[in-house]
Design a protein around this motif. Sequence first.
Motif, mmCIF file in Angstrom:
data_model
loop_
_atom_site.group_PDB
_atom_site.id
_atom_site.type_symbol
_atom_site.label_atom_id
_atom_site.label_comp_id
_atom_site.label_asym_id
_atom_site.label_seq_id
_atom_site.Cartn_x
_atom_site.Cartn_y
_atom_site.Cartn_z
ATOM 1 N N UNK A 14 0.334 13.399 8.703
ATOM 2 C CA UNK A 14 0.920 12.428 9.622
ATOM 3 C C UNK A 14 0.870 10.998 9.126
ATOM 4 N N UNK A 15 0.034 10.728 8.135
ATOM 5 C CA UNK A 15 -0.099 9.385 7.565
ATOM 6 C C UNK A 15 0.875 9.130 6.425
ATOM 7 N N UNK A 24 2.731 2.329 4.624
ATOM 8 C CA UNK A 24 2.140 0.991 4.569
ATOM 9 C C UNK A 24 1.522 0.599 5.908
ATOM 10 N N UNK A 25 2.171 0.961 7.011
ATOM 11 C CA UNK A 25 1.683 0.588 8.336
ATOM 12 C C UNK A 25 0.290 1.177 8.614
ATOM 13 N N UNK A 26 -0.067 2.262 7.926
ATOM 14 C CA UNK A 26 -1.387 2.871 8.122
ATOM 15 C C UNK A 26 -2.516 1.924 7.731
ATOM 16 N N UNK A 27 -2.267 1.020 6.786
ATOM 17 C CA UNK A 27 -3.296 0.045 6.422
ATOM 18 C C UNK A 27 -3.649 -0.819 7.629
ATOM 19 N N UNK A 31 -7.145 -0.989 9.735
ATOM 20 C CA UNK A 31 -7.840 -2.245 10.023
ATOM 21 C C UNK A 31 -8.336 -2.235 11.472
ATOM 22 N N UNK A 32 -7.469 -1.831 12.398
ATOM 23 C CA UNK A 32 -7.844 -1.791 13.815
ATOM 24 C C UNK A 32 -8.947 -0.790 14.106
ATOM 25 N N UNK A 33 -8.856 0.388 13.525
ATOM 26 C CA UNK A 33 -9.885 1.412 13.731
ATOM 27 C C UNK A 33 -11.222 0.927 13.191
ATOM 28 N N UNK A 34 -11.214 0.357 12.003
ATOM 29 C CA UNK A 34 -12.449 -0.130 11.388
ATOM 30 C C UNK A 34 -13.069 -1.231 12.242
ATOM 31 N N UNK A 55 -11.506 -9.583 25.705
ATOM 32 C CA UNK A 55 -10.307 -9.092 25.030
ATOM 33 C C UNK A 55 -10.309 -9.620 23.599
ATOM 34 N N UNK A 56 -10.016 -8.734 22.648
ATOM 35 C CA UNK A 56 -9.859 -9.129 21.248
ATOM 36 C C UNK A 56 -8.365 -9.127 20.944
ATOM 37 N N UNK A 57 -7.820 -10.293 20.674
ATOM 38 C CA UNK A 57 -6.390 -10.443 20.446
ATOM 39 C C UNK A 57 -6.156 -10.679 18.958
ATOM 40 N N UNK A 58 -5.271 -9.900 18.367
ATOM 41 C CA UNK A 58 -4.920 -10.101 16.966
ATOM 42 C C UNK A 58 -3.916 -11.235 16.879
ATOM 43 N N UNK A 59 -4.330 -12.331 16.257
ATOM 44 C CA UNK A 59 -3.435 -13.478 16.083
ATOM 45 C C UNK A 59 -2.558 -13.270 14.855
ATOM 46 N N UNK A 60 -3.154 -12.733 13.797
ATOM 47 C CA UNK A 60 -2.375 -12.465 12.589
ATOM 48 C C UNK A 60 -3.050 -11.348 11.801
ATOM 49 N N UNK A 61 -2.256 -10.658 11.021
ATOM 50 C CA UNK A 61 -2.759 -9.598 10.150
ATOM 51 C C UNK A 61 -1.890 -9.572 8.904
ATOM 52 N N UNK A 62 -2.522 -9.319 7.773
ATOM 53 C CA UNK A 62 -1.763 -9.205 6.534
ATOM 54 C C UNK A 62 -2.445 -8.171 5.658
ATOM 55 N N UNK A 63 -1.670 -7.632 4.736
ATOM 56 C CA UNK A 63 -2.201 -6.636 3.814
ATOM 57 C C UNK A 63 -1.453 -6.765 2.493
ATOM 58 N N UNK A 64 -2.207 -6.908 1.425
ATOM 59 C CA UNK A 64 -1.631 -6.960 0.089
ATOM 60 C C UNK A 64 -1.789 -5.582 -0.543
ATOM 61 N N UNK A 65 -0.675 -4.930 -0.696
ATOM 62 C CA UNK A 65 -0.616 -3.577 -1.227
ATOM 63 C C UNK A 65 -0.736 -3.625 -2.743
#
Length: 138
Positions: A14-15, A24-27, A31-34, A55-65
């Motif tokens: 499924x991943x 790519x979205x799995x990264x 991040x959220x699960x970790x 509440x924990x709000x995600x302001x930004x997220x990035x990932x360098x593949x």
Amino acid sequence: MGKIYEYRTTVTIGDTNLLQHMYFVQFFTLQGITRDLWVKECVPGGLESIRNGLVLITRSAQCEYKKDLFLYDKVLIRMQIRDIRGASVELVFKFYNEDTMELHAEGTNEIVFANSSHRVCRIPENFRNAGKEYSADE
């Protein structure tokens, strides 16, 4: 350098896409699960804080593949905290193939703390103290 929180998982069907590369979205999902498991396992009273309206709000997220992960690869995610501010922190993630310890991706996730009314609030002491233990800033 503070402690490093680690989460392990295995890439499943499924991943992956038709070529058996991990999406790519799995990264970002990982991040959220970790982050969530770090709160559960490492922040004293963290679960109660969330149940009481924090509440924990995600302001930004990035990932360098950097390199593909494939079906049934074992993935090691290492997370630390960087840049603890008044109402937010930055989480730093590194994704490894656990068998080879090659780095496959790295990213960040900025989290803003808010109360049950979704108004930004100061980081609670239990989160601040746990964050300092896992700080990458030293």
